[in-house]
Design a protein around this motif. Structure first.
Motif, PDB file in Angstrom:
ATOM      1  N   SER A   1      -1.123   3.352  -3.464  1.00  0.00           N
ATOM      2  CA  SER A   1      -1.349   1.904  -3.419  1.00  0.00           C
ATOM      3  C   SER A   1      -2.627   1.551  -2.662  1.00  0.00           C
ATOM      4  O   SER A   1      -3.096   2.298  -1.803  1.00  0.00           O
ATOM      5  CB  SER A   1      -0.161   1.200  -2.754  1.00  0.00           C
ATOM      6  OG  SER A   1      -0.158   1.459  -1.359  1.00  0.00           O
ATOM      7  N   ASN A   2      -3.173   0.391  -2.980  1.00  0.00           N
ATOM      8  CA  ASN A   2      -4.365  -0.097  -2.282  1.00  0.00           C
ATOM      9  C   ASN A   2      -4.074  -0.365  -0.813  1.00  0.00           C
ATOM     10  O   ASN A   2      -4.937  -0.157   0.040  1.00  0.00           O
ATOM     11  CB  ASN A   2      -4.910  -1.352  -2.958  1.00  0.00           C
ATOM     12  CG  ASN A   2      -5.569  -1.040  -4.273  1.00  0.00           C
ATOM     13  OD1 ASN A   2      -6.077   0.062  -4.485  1.00  0.00           O
ATOM     14  ND2 ASN A   2      -5.566  -2.006  -5.173  1.00  0.00           N
ATOM     15  N   ALA A   3      -2.867  -0.828  -0.509  1.00  0.00           N
ATOM     16  CA  ALA A   3      -2.502  -1.109   0.883  1.00  0.00           C
ATOM     17  C   ALA A   3      -2.560   0.173   1.721  1.00  0.00           C
ATOM     18  O   ALA A   3      -3.080   0.168   2.842  1.00  0.00           O
ATOM     19  CB  ALA A   3      -1.104  -1.718   0.954  1.00  0.00           C
ATOM     20  N   TYR A   4      -2.040   1.277   1.185  1.00  0.00           N
ATOM     21  CA  TYR A   4      -2.095   2.554   1.908  1.00  0.00           C
ATOM     22  C   TYR A   4      -3.546   3.003   2.078  1.00  0.00           C
ATOM     23  O   TYR A   4      -3.945   3.444   3.153  1.00  0.00           O
ATOM     24  CB  TYR A   4      -1.294   3.627   1.162  1.00  0.00           C
ATOM     25  CG  TYR A   4      -1.347   4.979   1.843  1.00  0.00           C
ATOM     26  CD1 TYR A   4      -0.535   5.242   2.946  1.00  0.00           C
ATOM     27  CD2 TYR A   4      -2.212   5.972   1.418  1.00  0.00           C
ATOM     28  CE1 TYR A   4      -0.587   6.464   3.591  1.00  0.00           C
ATOM     29  CE2 TYR A   4      -2.264   7.195   2.054  1.00  0.00           C
ATOM     30  CZ  TYR A   4      -1.460   7.437   3.147  1.00  0.00           C
ATOM     31  OH  TYR A   4      -1.511   8.651   3.786  1.00  0.00           O
ATOM     32  N   LYS A   5      -4.339   2.878   1.021  1.00  0.00           N
ATOM     33  CA  LYS A   5      -5.742   3.295   1.087  1.00  0.00           C
ATOM     34  C   LYS A   5      -6.501   2.516   2.153  1.00  0.00           C
ATOM     35  O   LYS A   5      -7.355   3.071   2.844  1.00  0.00           O
ATOM     36  CB  LYS A   5      -6.399   3.150  -0.278  1.00  0.00           C
ATOM     37  CG  LYS A   5      -5.843   4.157  -1.282  1.00  0.00           C
ATOM     38  CD  LYS A   5      -6.372   3.906  -2.663  1.00  0.00           C
ATOM     39  CE  LYS A   5      -5.670   4.818  -3.651  1.00  0.00           C
ATOM     40  NZ  LYS A   5      -6.028   4.527  -5.028  1.00  0.00           N
ATOM     41  N   LYS A   6      -6.191   1.229   2.313  1.00  0.00           N
ATOM     42  CA  LYS A   6      -6.834   0.428   3.359  1.00  0.00           C
ATOM     43  C   LYS A   6      -6.416   0.912   4.745  1.00  0.00           C
ATOM     44  O   LYS A   6      -7.226   0.966   5.660  1.00  0.00           O
ATOM     45  CB  LYS A   6      -6.477  -1.050   3.207  1.00  0.00           C
ATOM     46  CG  LYS A   6      -7.204  -1.724   2.079  1.00  0.00           C
ATOM     47  CD  LYS A   6      -6.800  -3.182   1.991  1.00  0.00           C
ATOM     48  CE  LYS A   6      -7.444  -3.846   0.798  1.00  0.00           C
ATOM     49  NZ  LYS A   6      -7.028  -5.244   0.646  1.00  0.00           N
ATOM     50  N   ARG A   7      -5.148   1.268   4.898  1.00  0.00           N
ATOM     51  CA  ARG A   7      -4.651   1.724   6.204  1.00  0.00           C
ATOM     52  C   ARG A   7      -5.286   3.033   6.638  1.00  0.00           C
ATOM     53  O   ARG A   7      -5.507   3.258   7.817  1.00  0.00           O
ATOM     54  CB  ARG A   7      -3.136   1.895   6.178  1.00  0.00           C
ATOM     55  CG  ARG A   7      -2.401   0.607   6.203  1.00  0.00           C
ATOM     56  CD  ARG A   7      -0.932   0.849   6.367  1.00  0.00           C
ATOM     57  NE  ARG A   7      -0.231  -0.423   6.349  1.00  0.00           N
ATOM     58  CZ  ARG A   7       1.056  -0.556   6.560  1.00  0.00           C
ATOM     59  NH1 ARG A   7       1.801   0.502   6.784  1.00  0.00           N
ATOM     60  NH2 ARG A   7       1.607  -1.739   6.524  1.00  0.00           N
TER      61      ARG A   7
ATOM     62  N   SER B   1      -8.232   4.182   5.724  1.00  0.00           N
ATOM     63  CA  SER B   1      -9.690   4.183   5.608  1.00  0.00           C
ATOM     64  C   SER B   1     -10.388   4.529   6.919  1.00  0.00           C
ATOM     65  O   SER B   1     -11.514   5.002   6.910  1.00  0.00           O
ATOM     66  CB  SER B   1     -10.189   2.845   5.081  1.00  0.00           C
ATOM     67  OG  SER B   1      -9.920   1.819   6.009  1.00  0.00           O
ATOM     68  N   HIS B   2      -9.724   4.349   8.046  1.00  0.00           N
ATOM     69  CA  HIS B   2     -10.341   4.636   9.342  1.00  0.00           C
ATOM     70  C   HIS B   2     -10.044   6.051   9.826  1.00  0.00           C
ATOM     71  O   HIS B   2     -10.693   6.532  10.733  1.00  0.00           O
ATOM     72  CB  HIS B   2      -9.873   3.623  10.394  1.00  0.00           C
ATOM     73  CG  HIS B   2     -10.220   2.212  10.022  1.00  0.00           C
ATOM     74  ND1 HIS B   2     -11.510   1.759   9.946  1.00  0.00           N
ATOM     75  CD2 HIS B   2      -9.441   1.174   9.658  1.00  0.00           C
ATOM     76  CE1 HIS B   2     -11.512   0.495   9.576  1.00  0.00           C
ATOM     77  NE2 HIS B   2     -10.261   0.117   9.395  1.00  0.00           N
TER      78      HIS B   2
ATOM     79  N   GLN C   1      -3.886  11.893   1.373  1.00  0.00           N
ATOM     80  CA  GLN C   1      -4.299  10.935   0.364  1.00  0.00           C
ATOM     81  C   GLN C   1      -4.076  11.511  -1.018  1.00  0.00           C
ATOM     82  O   GLN C   1      -4.203  12.710  -1.236  1.00  0.00           O
ATOM     83  CB  GLN C   1      -5.747  10.516   0.548  1.00  0.00           C
ATOM     84  CG  GLN C   1      -6.738  11.639   0.578  1.00  0.00           C
ATOM     85  CD  GLN C   1      -8.138  11.136   0.839  1.00  0.00           C
ATOM     86  OE1 GLN C   1      -8.503  10.055   0.418  1.00  0.00           O
ATOM     87  NE2 GLN C   1      -8.911  11.920   1.559  1.00  0.00           N
TER      88      GLN C   1
END
Length: 68
Positions: A45-51, A53-54, A60
């Motif tokens: 999901s995009n939400a996981y990818k945003k989390r 990203s740092h 992944q």
């Protein structure tokens, strides 16, 4: 005409940071790693990818193209 492939039939590769873990469908990866399918779906999901990203050493899921 492009036919949509169901998410459960798509091929993914699982990485931890730059380290390759395995590849296959979500069901196959779940069987190989012991992770639940729900967890692996969440990782697409995009939400996981945003989390993540740092972070640099996070799990992944990368979707592979049909040509790969």
């Amino acid at each position: 005409m492009t036919v949509a492939v169901r998410k459960m039939d798509r091929i993914y590769a699982l990485y931890k940071g730059d380290e390759y873990i395995c590849d296959g469908t979500i069901t196959e990866i779940a069987r190989k790693t012991g992770k639940t399918r729900n967890t692996l779906y969440w990782m697409t999901s995009n939400a996981y990818k945003k989390r993540i990203s740092h972070g640099t050493n996070r799990l992944q899921m990368i979707e592979l193209d049909e040509g790969e």
